[in-house]
Design a protein around this motif. Sequence first.
Motif, PDB file in Angstrom:
ATOM      1  N   GLY A 182     -24.805  -9.989  26.140  1.00 44.73           N
ATOM      2  CA  GLY A 182     -25.339 -11.188  25.520  1.00 44.73           C
ATOM      3  C   GLY A 182     -25.571 -12.263  26.575  1.00 44.73           C
ATOM      4  N   GLU A 190     -28.470 -18.700  22.090  1.00 42.76           N
ATOM      5  CA  GLU A 190     -27.719 -17.489  22.441  1.00 42.76           C
ATOM      6  C   GLU A 190     -28.518 -16.266  22.029  1.00 42.76           C
ATOM      7  N   TRP A 191     -28.608 -15.297  22.931  1.00 41.77           N
ATOM      8  CA  TRP A 191     -29.230 -14.002  22.625  1.00 41.77           C
ATOM      9  C   TRP A 191     -28.099 -13.010  22.426  1.00 41.77           C
ATOM     10  N   ARG A 192     -27.924 -12.611  21.177  1.00 40.20           N
ATOM     11  CA  ARG A 192     -26.854 -11.679  20.837  1.00 40.20           C
ATOM     12  C   ARG A 192     -27.224 -10.283  21.297  1.00 40.20           C
ATOM     13  N   GLY A 238     -26.078  -7.569  19.989  1.00 36.79           N
ATOM     14  CA  GLY A 238     -26.310  -6.806  18.762  1.00 36.79           C
ATOM     15  C   GLY A 238     -25.686  -5.426  18.804  1.00 36.79           C
ATOM     16  N   SER A 250     -30.703  -7.290  17.966  1.00 35.20           N
ATOM     17  CA  SER A 250     -30.554  -8.018  19.225  1.00 35.20           C
ATOM     18  C   SER A 250     -31.664  -9.070  19.315  1.00 35.20           C
ATOM     19  N   ARG A 278     -20.011 -21.446  24.921  1.00 36.97           N
ATOM     20  CA  ARG A 278     -20.156 -22.030  23.570  1.00 36.97           C
ATOM     21  C   ARG A 278     -19.244 -23.238  23.432  1.00 36.97           C
TER      22      ARG A 278
END
Length: 338
Positions: free
Chosen positions: A41, A161-163, A165, A171, A228
């Motif tokens: 991530g 945020e790029w998860r 996944g 994702s 975060r």
Amino acid sequence: MPALSPPDERGYRATALAHPNIALIKYWGNRDPYWRWPANGSFSFNLAGLWTRTQVHFRPDLAHDVLWLHGERQGGDALRRVVRVLDATRARAGLTWRAEVVSENNFPMAAGIASSASAFAALAVAAAAAAGLQLPEPELSRLARLGSGSAARSVPGGFVEWRVGTDERDSFAYTFAPPEHWPLADCIAVVQTKPKAVGSSAGHDLADTSPLQAARIADTPRRLALIRQAVRTRDFELLAHVVELDTHLMHAVMQTSTPPLFYWTPESVRVMHQVRAWRQAGHPVAYTLDAGPNVHVLCPAEHAEAMAQQLRVMPGVQQVLLARVGGPARVVPTELAA
Ligand code: DP6
């Protein structure tokens, strides 16, 4: 929205604008390179004031997709990646027409600022709108990701945020906090303008050859939790610690890959040392570097002008671009000519 022109003999067209982004936690390496399903991530903010504007025009009279960048026709890898996004859009919309894509950046591409993020975010949003698709933001983020991983993060606005996944289908990137949540700035110290020898796509493929990549990936959830927290509480000291750690981890992986990738120049290192000295003297400032030698110097927006002035007089710094936290990719009314 969507800016779908009537289905006349000239076809369907729409234009979109997107900002590049700077990663605070980097994407480096893929679980699946075909889908650009990332190894980890990542987290970024969009760069206001810098943008790519792209028009997509699906036309009944075209035999092939055509790509124009700053009035120059493009082929090769750039066109292949564009076709991938167009094919995915056509498949969803049940459209067979080929497209003419016209794109421009307002920032110097030779300055080594990642343009693929803004380019593919703008392309995905324009293509979906031109095809009449009303896709929710996660779907647009996934579509942009097929062209360039970091483009997934230029679709939503602000701090993103790029998860990673559980598979490629979940994702995508989302807004963690809007731009106004924390007025930060990125002062981009340009120390080299010639194109890099190894681009990020080739670099991602080398990541697993480094014995350090597994440790970097294993530690990513911890760094994501810290970033975060830093953004949620607007804690610059914590942000500086995590962002520089993450940069060093990614560049350690790059430098220990086979073959090694070494993006830093003496000028990059000089700026990095200077930033640390400024921080030790009490100034809120931190650095990060992507797959290139230019140094992104992060600071609260109220210090950005003074910081940029200091950087401009450093030996080896050719220019400094200034960007605050930017909004999402969006459809715009402008029509572009090839
Ligand atoms: C170092 O998104 O440029 O900037 O998916 O192959 O287009 P492709 O790679 P790209 O990789 C970005 C690498 C980075 C870190 C980051 O932005 O997260």
